[in-house]
Design a protein around this motif. Structure first.
Motif, mmCIF file in Angstrom:
data_model
loop_
_atom_site.group_PDB
_atom_site.id
_atom_site.type_symbol
_atom_site.label_atom_id
_atom_site.label_comp_id
_atom_site.label_asym_id
_atom_site.label_seq_id
_atom_site.Cartn_x
_atom_site.Cartn_y
_atom_site.Cartn_z
ATOM 1 N N GLY A 161 11.556 -7.785 3.784
ATOM 2 C CA GLY A 161 10.665 -7.961 2.584
ATOM 3 C C GLY A 161 9.379 -8.242 2.767
ATOM 4 N N PHE A 162 9.101 -9.234 3.498
ATOM 5 C CA PHE A 162 7.846 -9.713 3.700
ATOM 6 C C PHE A 162 6.843 -8.749 4.376
ATOM 7 N N LEU A 163 7.460 -8.255 5.235
ATOM 8 C CA LEU A 163 6.898 -7.008 6.061
ATOM 9 C C LEU A 163 6.345 -5.914 5.328
ATOM 10 N N TYR A 164 7.471 -5.511 4.553
ATOM 11 C CA TYR A 164 6.964 -4.355 3.824
ATOM 12 C C TYR A 164 6.705 -4.488 2.474
ATOM 13 N N MET A 165 6.344 -5.473 1.945
ATOM 14 C CA MET A 165 6.067 -5.815 0.637
ATOM 15 C C MET A 165 4.827 -5.059 0.295
ATOM 16 N N PRO A 166 3.820 -5.116 1.287
ATOM 17 C CA PRO A 166 2.354 -4.213 1.011
ATOM 18 C C PRO A 166 2.512 -2.778 0.437
ATOM 19 N N MET A 167 3.566 -2.230 1.027
ATOM 20 C CA MET A 167 4.252 -0.905 0.763
ATOM 21 C C MET A 167 4.470 -0.595 -0.582
ATOM 22 N N VAL A 168 5.164 -1.391 -1.255
ATOM 23 C CA VAL A 168 5.693 -1.272 -2.473
ATOM 24 C C VAL A 168 5.060 -2.076 -3.734
ATOM 25 N N ILE A 169 3.935 -3.035 -3.251
ATOM 26 C CA ILE A 169 3.273 -3.788 -4.270
ATOM 27 C C ILE A 169 2.149 -2.520 -4.890
ATOM 28 N N PRO A 170 1.983 -2.534 -6.240
ATOM 29 C CA PRO A 170 1.129 -1.731 -6.808
ATOM 30 C C PRO A 170 -0.223 -1.810 -6.485
ATOM 31 N N ASP A 171 -0.919 -0.903 -6.053
ATOM 32 C CA ASP A 171 -2.270 -1.274 -5.442
ATOM 33 C C ASP A 171 -3.134 -1.760 -6.348
ATOM 34 N N ILE A 172 -3.204 -1.767 -7.602
ATOM 35 C CA ILE A 172 -4.016 -2.747 -8.386
ATOM 36 C C ILE A 172 -3.712 -4.138 -8.194
ATOM 37 N N LEU A 173 -2.565 -4.399 -8.039
ATOM 38 C CA LEU A 173 -2.171 -5.976 -7.831
ATOM 39 C C LEU A 173 -2.796 -6.440 -6.426
ATOM 40 N N LEU A 174 -2.561 -5.498 -5.332
ATOM 41 C CA LEU A 174 -3.163 -6.125 -3.996
ATOM 42 C C LEU A 174 -4.583 -6.069 -4.164
ATOM 43 N N ALA A 175 -5.242 -5.232 -4.804
ATOM 44 C CA ALA A 175 -6.785 -5.216 -5.117
ATOM 45 C C ALA A 175 -7.399 -6.353 -5.794
ATOM 46 N N VAL A 176 -6.526 -6.755 -6.701
ATOM 47 C CA VAL A 176 -6.802 -7.960 -7.506
ATOM 48 C C VAL A 176 -6.747 -9.191 -6.483
#
Length: 257
Positions: free
Chosen positions: A97-112
């Motif tokens: 879950g920790f490894l692949y979380m950036p793959m499923v997190i919406p881009d807008i949340l990761l960008a913010v």
């Protein structure tokens, strides 16, 4: 059974047309003399010539290539090392879950989140922050591809190499890297493609200056005034380059495995 096969064939053709008809239309329009999607006035390469002299597009294109190449190289190195590290421990849903979380997190949340982090540490926004953000985004994809390759790796080859007197570093380069090379190249190509196409994260982490503007950001800003025909030429060149890279990767995988 024969009728079912025909229906599946028809379904395949219709699906491929649905996917690629817009792309083929764009490629054809890039050779249209008039540049209008509703009028065909003959074949011409003038939009490709105009593209070579359009500094407003070539500048963001150069930024995009710099970011994509740097992100692909860094994320491939970090992602491969991460995959090797995780392979040494027992897999669990929490770790995955920790490894692949950036793959499923919406881009807008990761960008913010990345923008907030850079603001918190006082790091000035620009091309370096875009590269760092894309590396964070691409690492998970490289890790997933390399881990898939590691599942079929025979670790007895490593033990045999060490027993024969090779150092761990020499064993890594002469035994593990050649076996993992198709996965590493696949992860690098995937990272390059994802970074080249990424818009949301880049728009948040590039800052207010146009010096770090990438090609997707430039094309999006042009939508307010209309896409010029030389964009069709640029897209055609990009598609052709991507297609050739995929063919080379497939050829390399076939000769390596």
């Amino acid at each position: 059974m024969r009728r079912a096969n025909r229906l599946l064939s028809v379904h395949l053709v219709l699906t491929l047309l649905f996917l690629y008809a817009p792309i083929m239309a764009m490629v054809v329009l890039s050779f249209n003399e008039s540049g209008l999607p509703t009028t065909w006035s003959g074949l011409s390469l003038k939009w490709y010539k105009k593209l070579l002299s359009n500094g407003a597009i070539l500048g963001p294109l150069l930024n995009t290539l710099i970011v994509a190449v740097a992100a692909a190289l860094l994320s491939t190195v970090v992602g491969t090392m991460l995959a090797l590290s995780v392979s040494k421990i027992r897999s669990s849903p929490l770790i995955n879950g920790f490894l692949y979380m950036p793959m499923v997190i919406p881009d807008i949340l990761l960008a913010v989140a990345l923008l907030s982090f850079f603001a918190l540490i006082g790091f000035p926004l620009g091309l370096p922050t875009v590269i760092i953000a894309h590396v964070v985004f691409c690492i998970a994809f490289v890790t997933a591809v390399v881990r898939t390759r590691l599942e079929g790796f025979d670790y007895s080859l490593v033990e045999a190499s060490i027993d024969l007197g090779a150092s761990r570093w020499r064993t890594f380069w002469r035994v593990m890297v050649p076996a993992l090379l198709p996965g590493i190249i696949g992860g690098a190509l995937l990272s390059f493609t994802l970074s080249f196409d990424e818009f949301v994260i880049a728009s948040f982490t590039a800052g207010p200056s146009n010096t770090a503007q990438t090609l997707p950001m430039k094309i999006y800003s042009m939508l307010r005034f209309g896409i010029t025909p030389d964009i069709n030429a640029l897209a055609t060149v990009t598609i052709f380059t991507s297609f050739m890279l995929v063919l080379l990767a497939q050829r390399f995988n076939k000769t390596t495995i």
